[in-house]
Design an enzyme around this catalytic site. Sequence first.
Site, mmCIF file in Angstrom:
data_model
loop_
_atom_site.group_PDB
_atom_site.id
_atom_site.type_symbol
_atom_site.label_atom_id
_atom_site.label_comp_id
_atom_site.label_asym_id
_atom_site.label_seq_id
_atom_site.Cartn_x
_atom_site.Cartn_y
_atom_site.Cartn_z
ATOM 1 N N CYS A 65 -15.775 85.922 -8.906
ATOM 2 C CA CYS A 65 -16.399 86.118 -10.252
ATOM 3 C C CYS A 65 -15.872 87.254 -11.416
ATOM 4 C CB CYS A 65 -17.770 86.022 -10.182
ATOM 5 S SG CYS A 65 -18.503 84.687 -9.177
ATOM 6 N N HIS A 123 -10.995 97.519 -5.298
ATOM 7 C CA HIS A 123 -11.039 96.398 -4.460
ATOM 8 C C HIS A 123 -11.410 97.273 -3.140
ATOM 9 C CE1 HIS A 123 -9.770 93.313 -2.164
ATOM 10 N NE2 HIS A 123 -9.546 92.464 -3.065
ATOM 11 N N HIS A 170 -24.076 98.827 -25.131
ATOM 12 C CA HIS A 170 -24.385 97.683 -24.568
ATOM 13 C C HIS A 170 -23.550 97.566 -23.460
ATOM 14 C CE1 HIS A 170 -25.499 96.720 -28.858
ATOM 15 N NE2 HIS A 170 -24.367 96.943 -29.304
ATOM 16 N N HIS A 194 -22.429 91.030 -14.586
ATOM 17 C CA HIS A 194 -22.126 89.830 -14.137
ATOM 18 C C HIS A 194 -23.674 89.230 -13.825
ATOM 19 C CE1 HIS A 194 -20.898 86.245 -11.995
ATOM 20 N NE2 HIS A 194 -21.190 86.827 -10.895
ATOM 21 N N ASN A 236 -25.419 81.006 -13.076
ATOM 22 C CA ASN A 236 -24.052 81.967 -12.647
ATOM 23 C C ASN A 236 -22.743 81.030 -13.067
ATOM 24 O OD1 ASN A 236 -21.936 83.108 -11.412
ATOM 25 N ND2 ASN A 236 -23.009 83.513 -9.595
#
EC number: 2.3.1.199
Length: 460
Positions: A183, A262, A345, A349, A382
């Site tokens: 995502c 990662h 702002h 996700h 989602n």
Amino acid sequence: MESSFHFINQALLITQNFTSFPHFLTASACVLIAVFGYYFFKPRCIIYLIDFSCYQPPDFLRAPVSNFIEHLTISGVFDQESLDLQQKILERSGISDDASVPATVHEIPPNASLSAAREETHEILFAIVEDLFSKHEIDPKSIDILVSNCSLFCPSPSITSMIINKFGMRSDIKSFSLSGMGCSAGILSVNLVKDLMKIHGDSLALVLSMEAVSPNGYRGKCKSMLIANTIFRMGGAAILLSNRKQDSHKAKYKLQHIIRTHVGSDTESYESVMQQVDEEGKVGVALSKQLVRVASKALKINVVQLGPRVLPYSEQLKYIISFIKRKWGMHKEIYTPNFKKAFEHFCIHAGGRAIIEGVEKHLNLDKEDVEASRSTLYRYGNTSSSSLWYELQYLEAKGRMKKGDKVWQIGFGSGFKANSAVWKCISEIDSRDRNAWSDRIHLYPVCGDASSALRTELLS
């Protein structure tokens, strides 16, 4: 990059022609001055976000919770325990009756074929690319770089080939189709474009972000794999980027930073979101119970890298002092910097209520700071890598995005990855411009009477 190495090598060769020590020192000083001058005064690659478009499904594709459960029941695929679990998750998901699924998923039983996935991909991407091109009178042949990301649907020919064929793009276009990136692949795609534009000047790039719902429904009994059935919905975004000076006056935003993290070297993180086969040989995406904890850990690493680039020195100093005090046993908690002093702002996700609430708590944000994320989850569900762009459109439709404002996009994805992108608004945003929120923006944020009003409008 190669030209800079060549420049430095040539400069160093000059110093080798001097045999006396004073001459060598003089030449070396000149080389150092030249090298520093090259790096400090060389032209910077500025990435402009001209505009973006988000897919708005037609109302007949809506999947109200009651219809969703009825559909699962009639399909005869699930036992009662699996049905009860999915209904329980749906009712607590924070996703409204307004969220949509593709037409092929409305079929009984759902059509999960390759042709169904292609149909969904065509429906979403063709619509948003056409919208973006027509709005800005873009000739498809003017696109120099094309990047798509769709994690679980990886057809041949690729998704970028679909777009090239549909819109008749140039034969020398630089195209990349990313899959399996989760995502957070939307930010990753922008980062890829950024790196390409360092080499290719005066370029126009198109980024496409989506996830195909049609082929990825899970039909087994594994609880961790049933969750994905309830939260993913239909959506997608097309983003137009440029490093051309002539586009600066019409661009909405300018890219400030991209930080990628990662943590896949850690097994728990690597296995937190994984496509796999259950005991009955059925394929699905398993979400582990440790997902929120994994996301929090990845976010902390990402924030440590981003903080020094964006936070005022006062906030950085408070963090350093608290860190030292904790190390010496003088204080238990490390100070959480106030990121609202760096950003106006936040776009988190919309992966689920737990993810949004976790980031809200971790960064000490207010309800209004995560309003765009919650509203996106509520209306669109989602939508994977495109959710951040629905959130940015929400802020625009609300009239909150002002020239000079900075927005922080936070994406999470399998692997496990946490990616951040920081954009600065460089133009006046007209909230009256039509986007995926225009028709119902007056009903948001959803709370109390607004929730009832939205349900009434949807039923009428």
